[in-house]
Design an enzyme around this catalytic site. Sequence first.
Site, PDB file in Angstrom:
ATOM      1  N   LEU A  40      23.183 -44.599  34.377  1.00  0.00           N
ATOM      2  CA  LEU A  40      23.649 -44.030  32.954  1.00  0.00           C
ATOM      3  C   LEU A  40      24.091 -42.450  33.593  1.00  0.00           C
ATOM      4  O   LEU A  40      25.324 -42.056  32.712  1.00  0.00           O
ATOM      5  CB  LEU A  40      22.814 -44.110  32.026  1.00  0.00           C
ATOM      6  CG  LEU A  40      22.382 -45.241  31.358  1.00  0.00           C
ATOM      7  CD1 LEU A  40      20.969 -45.013  30.465  1.00  0.00           C
ATOM      8  CD2 LEU A  40      23.372 -45.637  30.204  1.00  0.00           C
ATOM      9  N   LYS A  43      27.808 -43.172  33.831  1.00  0.00           N
ATOM     10  CA  LYS A  43      28.450 -43.626  32.791  1.00  0.00           C
ATOM     11  C   LYS A  43      28.687 -42.573  31.863  1.00  0.00           C
ATOM     12  O   LYS A  43      29.571 -42.446  30.954  1.00  0.00           O
ATOM     13  CB  LYS A  43      27.778 -44.852  32.070  1.00  0.00           C
ATOM     14  CG  LYS A  43      27.430 -46.021  32.979  1.00  0.00           C
ATOM     15  CD  LYS A  43      28.556 -46.685  33.526  1.00  0.00           C
ATOM     16  CE  LYS A  43      28.410 -47.631  34.337  1.00  0.00           C
ATOM     17  NZ  LYS A  43      29.338 -47.561  35.480  1.00  0.00           N
ATOM     18  N   GLU A  44      27.864 -41.714  31.486  1.00  0.00           N
ATOM     19  CA  GLU A  44      27.828 -40.475  30.718  1.00  0.00           C
ATOM     20  C   GLU A  44      28.141 -39.279  31.362  1.00  0.00           C
ATOM     21  O   GLU A  44      27.721 -38.911  32.244  1.00  0.00           O
ATOM     22  CB  GLU A  44      26.373 -40.297  29.945  1.00  0.00           C
ATOM     23  CG  GLU A  44      25.800 -41.543  29.440  1.00  0.00           C
ATOM     24  CD  GLU A  44      26.412 -41.660  27.836  1.00  0.00           C
ATOM     25  OE1 GLU A  44      26.586 -40.655  27.436  1.00  0.00           O
ATOM     26  OE2 GLU A  44      26.302 -42.761  27.593  1.00  0.00           O
ATOM     27  N   ASN A  45      28.938 -38.532  30.469  1.00  0.00           N
ATOM     28  CA  ASN A  45      29.412 -37.289  30.822  1.00  0.00           C
ATOM     29  C   ASN A  45      28.260 -36.210  30.690  1.00  0.00           C
ATOM     30  O   ASN A  45      27.835 -36.256  29.563  1.00  0.00           O
ATOM     31  CB  ASN A  45      30.943 -36.849  30.159  1.00  0.00           C
ATOM     32  CG  ASN A  45      31.998 -37.512  30.747  1.00  0.00           C
ATOM     33  OD1 ASN A  45      32.141 -37.926  31.917  1.00  0.00           O
ATOM     34  ND2 ASN A  45      32.651 -37.829  29.615  1.00  0.00           N
ATOM     35  N   ARG A 170      33.729 -48.796  31.034  1.00  0.00           N
ATOM     36  CA  ARG A 170      32.123 -48.841  31.168  1.00  0.00           C
ATOM     37  C   ARG A 170      31.977 -50.305  30.832  1.00  0.00           C
ATOM     38  O   ARG A 170      30.799 -50.539  31.535  1.00  0.00           O
ATOM     39  CB  ARG A 170      31.893 -47.703  30.277  1.00  0.00           C
ATOM     40  CG  ARG A 170      30.246 -47.798  29.958  1.00  0.00           C
ATOM     41  CD  ARG A 170      29.764 -46.855  28.983  1.00  0.00           C
ATOM     42  NE  ARG A 170      28.222 -47.023  28.729  1.00  0.00           N
ATOM     43  CZ  ARG A 170      27.635 -45.718  28.472  1.00  0.00           C
ATOM     44  NH1 ARG A 170      28.157 -44.582  28.133  1.00  0.00           N
ATOM     45  NH2 ARG A 170      26.370 -45.831  28.462  1.00  0.00           N
TER      46      ARG A 170
END
Length: 182
Positions: A40, A43-45, A170
């Site tokens: 993650l 995937k996550e900023n 994503r």
Amino acid sequence: METIAEKQQEAVKGTTNTGISFLPTPLKGEPTYVEYFNWLRLKENVRYKAYPDGKDEKGNQKFSIGMGHQILPGEEYLFNTTISEEKVRELFKSDIEKIVKDVNSVVKVPLTRNEKLALVSIRYNVGPGGFRSGNLLSILNQGNYAGVASIIPTFIVTSGGVFSMGLQNRRKSEQALFVRPN
């Protein structure tokens, strides 16, 4: 520009399988906290200050911080602070424990490690309502894994209904993970 390998190395700095507890304890064959975090994190900023992040069902602005942690009542102090990497990890740990528990409570069929990681990633991104409504969960609980794999790429619009190339990318990676053998 950082490579994926550099991002992965940065993401795991200071994180070990023995250094962080994770409840519920993953069952044999299930992803660990570190695996969820590493996946993650890519995937996550990660944001160290609060930012607008969608609207609630009444149209009120929601805010997030860290790795997409939605700021909840009682956490108003997060609006006016810059959080540390340690706080990012603390918020993530709290969030991922709840999300894994939620996924476990609604999925009624066996999952491989990669299927579980992909589904938790989707649930992390779309929230409980987005995960529970729609076809993905019902098709999964019928045991139609190929059907789930074909649906994953369709979750490509933001909460505001706008197409997102980032979400499309994503979902492609989540789909590839879902179908990849362990």
